[in-house]
Structures are given as C-alpha cells and as structure tokens.
Design a protein around this motif. Structure first.
Motif, PDB file in Angstrom:
ATOM      1  N   SER A   1       0.770  -1.250  -0.039  1.00  0.00           N
ATOM      2  CA  SER A   1      -0.134   0.003   0.075  1.00  0.00           C
ATOM      3  C   SER A   1       0.876   1.358   0.084  1.00  0.00           C
ATOM      4  O   SER A   1       0.516   2.136  -0.531  1.00  0.00           O
ATOM      5  N   GLU A   2       2.042   1.318   0.685  1.00  0.00           N
ATOM      6  CA  GLU A   2       2.736   2.385   0.692  1.00  0.00           C
ATOM      7  C   GLU A   2       3.460   2.728  -0.504  1.00  0.00           C
ATOM      8  O   GLU A   2       3.842   3.791  -1.108  1.00  0.00           O
ATOM      9  N   ASP A   3       3.754   1.650  -1.438  1.00  0.00           N
ATOM     10  CA  ASP A   3       4.247   1.909  -2.883  1.00  0.00           C
ATOM     11  C   ASP A   3       3.128   2.792  -3.566  1.00  0.00           C
ATOM     12  O   ASP A   3       3.297   3.775  -4.254  1.00  0.00           O
ATOM     13  N   TYR A   4       1.882   2.406  -3.488  1.00  0.00           N
ATOM     14  CA  TYR A   4       0.840   3.054  -4.371  1.00  0.00           C
ATOM     15  C   TYR A   4       0.611   4.497  -3.868  1.00  0.00           C
ATOM     16  O   TYR A   4       0.533   5.428  -4.405  1.00  0.00           O
ATOM     17  N   ILE A   5       0.440   4.736  -2.391  1.00  0.00           N
ATOM     18  CA  ILE A   5      -0.015   5.854  -1.672  1.00  0.00           C
ATOM     19  C   ILE A   5       0.960   6.723  -1.728  1.00  0.00           C
ATOM     20  O   ILE A   5       1.217   7.980  -2.213  1.00  0.00           O
ATOM     21  N   PHE A   6       2.251   6.259  -1.757  1.00  0.00           N
ATOM     22  CA  PHE A   6       3.617   7.413  -1.875  1.00  0.00           C
ATOM     23  C   PHE A   6       3.758   7.941  -3.279  1.00  0.00           C
ATOM     24  O   PHE A   6       3.867   8.857  -3.446  1.00  0.00           O
ATOM     25  N   LEU A   7       3.760   7.004  -4.069  1.00  0.00           N
ATOM     26  CA  LEU A   7       3.659   7.347  -5.537  1.00  0.00           C
ATOM     27  C   LEU A   7       2.505   8.157  -6.154  1.00  0.00           C
ATOM     28  O   LEU A   7       2.728   8.997  -6.747  1.00  0.00           O
TER      29      LEU A   7
END
Length: 646
Positions: free
Chosen positions: A467-473
């Motif tokens: 999830s942090e890959d998606y939201i940080f991106l």
C-alpha cells in the motif's frame, strides 16, 4: 558451493549465497519442506546495509559448526527487510512484544506453519555480554522441539492469538483540534533541548516530527517552537551523523550529541531530511540548512542516482570485514599530513573530532564552531576561512576516495523513490535546481514504465507492490503535477489511489492494510501500519494525499476516505501521541483545509512561497484566487497574500 540464494534478486540474500547454511528465500517451498520434515524454521531478517547483520553472518552463519546445527535441526529462511517489509513488520511485532526491543538482524524461531515462538535480534556465537550464545540457543530450541513440543506450540499459539487480537482492534473515534494539540504538546515535551533531537540515545532523525513543528510555527509562532526546531536541525546538520565531506545523512546517532553515527546511508532518511531542510531554509533562512540540503542532493547526484531514472536504496556502513565507519573516519596524523598549516588551523577550529568507541584513534568529523566564529577567532576574512575550509575538505575527500567504497545497493524501490521525488520537488521550490526536477520526472517515468502495468504496481522487480508503494507514488505524482501542471500526473495519481483503495482498504475498520494478499506464516494476518518507522506511515500520509486529490479533482469520495482514515486511528493516536507525526500533519491539513492557489501571472512566485498545505494551479484568472477549505477569496497581487494574517 553456493546455496540456493545465489539465484536471488536481492543483493542482501546474494551476500549469503556462499555461507554453509542451507538457506531458503521466503517461499512456499521452504514451508512445505518444514512441514514434511517436521522441523522448526529459523527466520533471519536483515539488510545489505546493516552492520550487525554482517557481524552475525561472519560470526555465526559462516561458522561450519553452527551451520551444521542449523541444517540438521531447522529449515533456515533468509529475508531482505527492504524487499519484504510485510514479513519484517509482523515478526518485528512479535520480537518487540517478547523482548521489548526490535531491529536487525531479526532472529525468530517458527513452527512449520510460520507461527513464532521465540526471537531476538543479534546473538553472539557463544555466551557473552550476558546474552545467550547462538550455538547454545540453537541446541536448546532443537531440544525443546523434540522433547517439549507442546510447550513450544502453546507459546506459538498464544503469540499468534495476541497478534490476531491486536490486528482486529478498532481505534475509531472522531477527530478534533485537541488531538492535534495533544500530539504537538507531547512532541515538544520529548525534545532534548540541550543536545537536540527527540529522546535519548540512540537518536533517529524523526524528520516528520520537525516538519510538523515547522507547520505549527507558521500558524502559532513562539520562541519555544523555534528553539525546538532549530536546536535539533542544527545539531543533526553539525553532527557526525552528517557526512561533512560529501553530503548526506547516516542512519542514526549512537550518542546523545549526534557525534557517532551508524554509517549506513538510506534513501528514505535522506529523502525526508531533504524535504525538511529545504523547508527549514525557506522559513528560517539559515545558511547551514541550505548547505545541508545541497549536500544531500550532491551525494545522490554523484553516487545515488541511476542515469536511466531511479534512486539507489542504500549504502552500506562497512568496508572489508566488519570495518564500520572505516571509510569515513580519519586519524589525527592523517589530517595533519594532508593539510597545510593554514588549512589545519581553521579546520581544527571549525571541526571537532569524536572518537570511535572501538577504535578511538579513528575520528568522526562534526562541526564545532561555524565559519563566522572561526573568522572572528582568527581575525581572518570570512571568505578566506571558507576558501581554506573548502580546500581542506577537498583534500580529505580526495584521500577518502582512494579507499574501498562501501557497497551501494542499486535496487530501485517504488516507495522510497516516491519519497525522493516529493523531496526533490520541495527542493526545487526553494533552490530552482533544474537537475532536481529533471531527475524527479525521470525517476517517476521509469517507475511508471517498468513497475506499473495493467493497473498493478510493483515494489521492485518481481515483488508485488504494498500500500505504501501505491500511496507514496500517488503523492509524488501530485508533487510533479504542481510543478509541471501536466494533467497526466494528476490523472495517474487519482488512478493509482483508486487502485490502492480497491486493494488495501478495510471496509469495516477503515484505513489501509499494508498488503493486498495473505500468505504463509504471519502473513495470513492483515495489518494496518500507523507507526512512522522507518519512514512516514502509509496511514499517516494517506489522508493528506486523499485531501489533495479531493480538492484538485472535485471528487468528494477522496475526502470521505481521508476523514475515515483519520478517524480509524484517532483513539490510538490519543493513547500513543508520538506514534505518527505524519498522521498529525495530515490531521493538521484536514483541520486547516488545503490552501489552493489559482493564478496565471504569479504562478512561480506562488510556488516558492512557503505556506503549509499549499497547492498551486496555473489558471487563467486575474491576480490570484485562494481557497482554504470551502472559502475562496480573490487577491490582486502576491503582496496582499504576504500581508494577510495567518
């Protein structure tokens, strides 16, 4: 003969490929073999940058006798925590619960089903320092598995049930202004006003905590706030935790004065600190902060960036066999032999030399007094002092570069690159460095081309996104949209956030799970991370990105999800106010509202103006239109905004 890790794509696992331990990667094959052979699992988690991981590898995993005990009695699994933060997070929770501390290397013993029953961090090979030796621990656990298995299984089941119950707790509550004020008050009470930073040694940077205080200082300036911010930023920038010859921060300080670091350089630390020091320079105008931010960029420009796009993950602390810090330190004799008498005089005033604890003849550089004070003490012109210090540092750096350089992990991780893209956009707003914007765009393009396909995002090559890959991106793409005004960045940000909601959103308890799927061992427990470690947390940062998307697209569903995410963790933050400063920043932005600026004639000036939670849009309007939450006003010039009260 190499073991099966020789075919791994992880640099950390590859470094274990010639150990005599019969390592597996985290895989169904490993768990299947454990079940078939009825053996417990030895799980070892670490990173390619981790000094104590190297120590334990050298002392224990390269030892033939210890390897024999492991291979005969256990199924050994090695995990790269950078590659698999989901595995690391769950077993860290267990070890912290068992021992009241965590970290790396993480050493955990599991049943064949992956349920933990004992764990710790570093173990010496033999009994010493009041700690059990790894060899005797392995033999004792193997004996317990054979002779007292029911006791082991009861322990594993108890730990598993505790983690299940923890994961199912609800912390939903309304969010109010007092929650923010409680968080800020607790943070201010935790500052070390003598030496800077938060708490006692070891000291970590906590960039988001100081970013929160800078935001608060904008709305409610006070001498205490300014002291809390500047004393800490000064201490970190002057300390040995910063590389004064090349630039960039090391991972943390082992002492309260910030003198002696652990020498790993991590992308995520330097990204968050680049944002912090860029903002701090804009707000306070302190030249030290400019030099610090420029130093971080200089390091990544030279050593931390792939010309095809993307920033490298980390640089190791060690060179050779367990020589931590040897690359970065100097003896007094080396310094005296390299510098002229004039250089040595100003250098010795400007820099202090801190002793490495295990090798006191090796010294770590830290700033003792600043250049202006050196000029005053010596009676020299300031420009001459700067010239002499510049030439002295260049000589030491040239000498240092003749040494073997610590290993650089060139893996490109989506989440950490997204943090650096955001940081470079913040840096560009302050310093107008074209390299920063160009590399931010190129890095985003590489991730989108190589890691984002058919609506699915990767964490790295071969690893599904978290999830942090998606939201940080999604957040990084909004930063690029603001600077470039290219609508494709806004559209992609919304698309990726909608996919994150589809994959990770908890419909019942609200908030974002860290993974989309369950798996072996404790991966069948879904967790929602809020703690800002080692970076800002996904549930801390997500509300801010959702608020921005809702404001920019007019889609109220994004704002609804932002509110729900804040509410999902409200009671937890009330109980543990220091858990997530990224959450408190998001809460602040929710309470104040996004500060949306629309302008044509003042676009670049508005970009460079500091104001928390500001987003600038190029729009065909006369003057400027500014919306805070649901209220909009028109201004004829930027001066009207500058004189407008907070």
């Amino acid at each position: 003969m190499p073991n099966r890790l020789i075919s791994s794509k992880s640099p950390y696992l590859q470094k274990s490929a010639y150990q005599p331990v019969d390592w597996y990667e985290w895989s169904e094959e490993a768990f299947q073999r454990a079940r078939e052979e009825d053996k417990p699992i030895l799980l070892s988690i670490g990173g390619v940058w981790c000094h104590w991981c190297h120590v334990m590898a050298h002392e224990s995993f390269e030892d033939p006798e210890i390897a024999r005990i492991i291979n005969e009695n256990f199924i050994p699994i090695k995990v790269d925590r950078d590659e698999r933060p989901d595995v690391d997070r769950r077993y860290q929770e267990v070890v912290i619960a068992l021992t009241n501390s965590g970290g790396w290397p993480l050493t955990v013993f599991l049943t064949p089903e992956g349920k933990a029953f004992f764990g710790g961090t570093y173990f010496p090979p033999n009994d010493r320092w009041g700690r059990p030796g790894f060899k005797s621990l392995l033999l004792r656990i193997a004996q317990l598995w054979k002779e007292d298995r029911q006791r082991v299984l009861r322990s594993a089941e108890s730990i598993y049930e505790s983690l299940i119950n923890y994961s199912r707790q609800s912390f939903k509550d309304p969010v109010e202004e007092d929650l923010l004020q409680q968080g800020i008050s607790t943070l201010l009470a935790s500052i070390d006003y003598q030496w800077g930073g938060i708490g006692a040694a070891p000291k970590f940077h906590h960039a988001k905590a100081f970013e929160l205080l800078i935001h608060h200082h904008h709305f409610a300036p006070s001498p205490l706030l300014q002291r809390a911010i500047m004393s800490s930023l000064d201490a970190m920038a002057k300390g040995g935790v910063y590389d004064h010859l090349l630039g960039g921060f090391f991972r943390y300080s082992t002492d309260e004065k910030w003198h002696i670091p652990h020498f790993e350089k991590m992308l995520y630390d330097n990204a968050e600190l680049l944002s912090l020091y860029s903002i701090a320079y804009k707000v306070f105008g302190r030249d030290l902060y400019r030099k610090t931010a420029e130093g971080i960029v200089n390091y990544y420009r030279l050593y931390g960036y792939d010309p095809e796009g993307g920033f490298y993950a980390s640089q190791d602390a060690d060179i050779g066999v367990l020589d931590e810090g040897g690359y970065y330190t100097f003896t007094r004799k080396e310094i005296e032999s390299l510098l002229s008498p004039e250089e040595l005089r100003v250098f010795s005033l400007h820099f202090g030399l801190a002793d490495m604890p295990h090798e006191p003849e090796k010294k770590v550089l830290y700033i003792n007094i600043e250049e202006e004070e050196v000029a005053r003490v010596t009676g020299a012109e300031l420009e001459e002092v700067k010239r002499l210090l510049g030439s002295a540092k260049a000589k030491l750096l040239q000498h240092r570069q003749k040494r073997e350089m610590p290993y650089i992990d060139k893996t490109v991780y989506t989440n950490w690159n997204a943090l650096m893209i955001c940081a470079l956009c913040e840096y560009w707003k302050v310093f107008s460095d074209s390299w920063a914007l160009d590399t931010a765009r190129r890095s985003a393009q590489r991730i989108l081309e190589e890691y984002y396909k058919e609506g699915a995002l990767l964490h790295k090559e071969g690893v599904e996104g978290f999830s942090e890959d998606y939201i940080f991106l999604a957040g990084a793409l909004l930063s690029l949209f603001e600077l470039t005004q290219e609508k494709r960045y806004l559209e992609l940000s919304g698309e990726i956030m909608r996919k994150a909601l589809e994959l990770f959103w908890d419909e019942e308890g609200w908030g974002f799970y860290d993974t989309a799927k369950t798996g072996n061992g404790l991966l069948n427990i879904r967790l929602k991370n809020l703690q800002d470690t080692p970076t800002q947390s996904v549930n801390g940062y997500a509300p801010y990105v959702l608020l921005l998307l809702g404001t920019l697209t007019g889609d109220g569903r994004f704002i609804d999800y932002a509110e729900k995410t804040l509410q999902a963790f409200s009671r937890f933050v009330r109980e543990v106010p220091m858990v997530s400063h990224s959450y408190l920043i998001s809460l602040y932005s929710y309470l104040k509202g996004i500060y949306k600026v629309e302008t044509r004639d003042y676009f670049e000036q508005a970009l460079k103006l500091f104001r928390p939670f500001k987003f600038v849009l190029r729009s065909e309007v006369e003057g400027l239109i500014i919306c805070e939450g649901q209220t909009c006003q028109r201004f004829d010039s930027l001066n009207e905004i500058l004189t407008k009260a907070h």
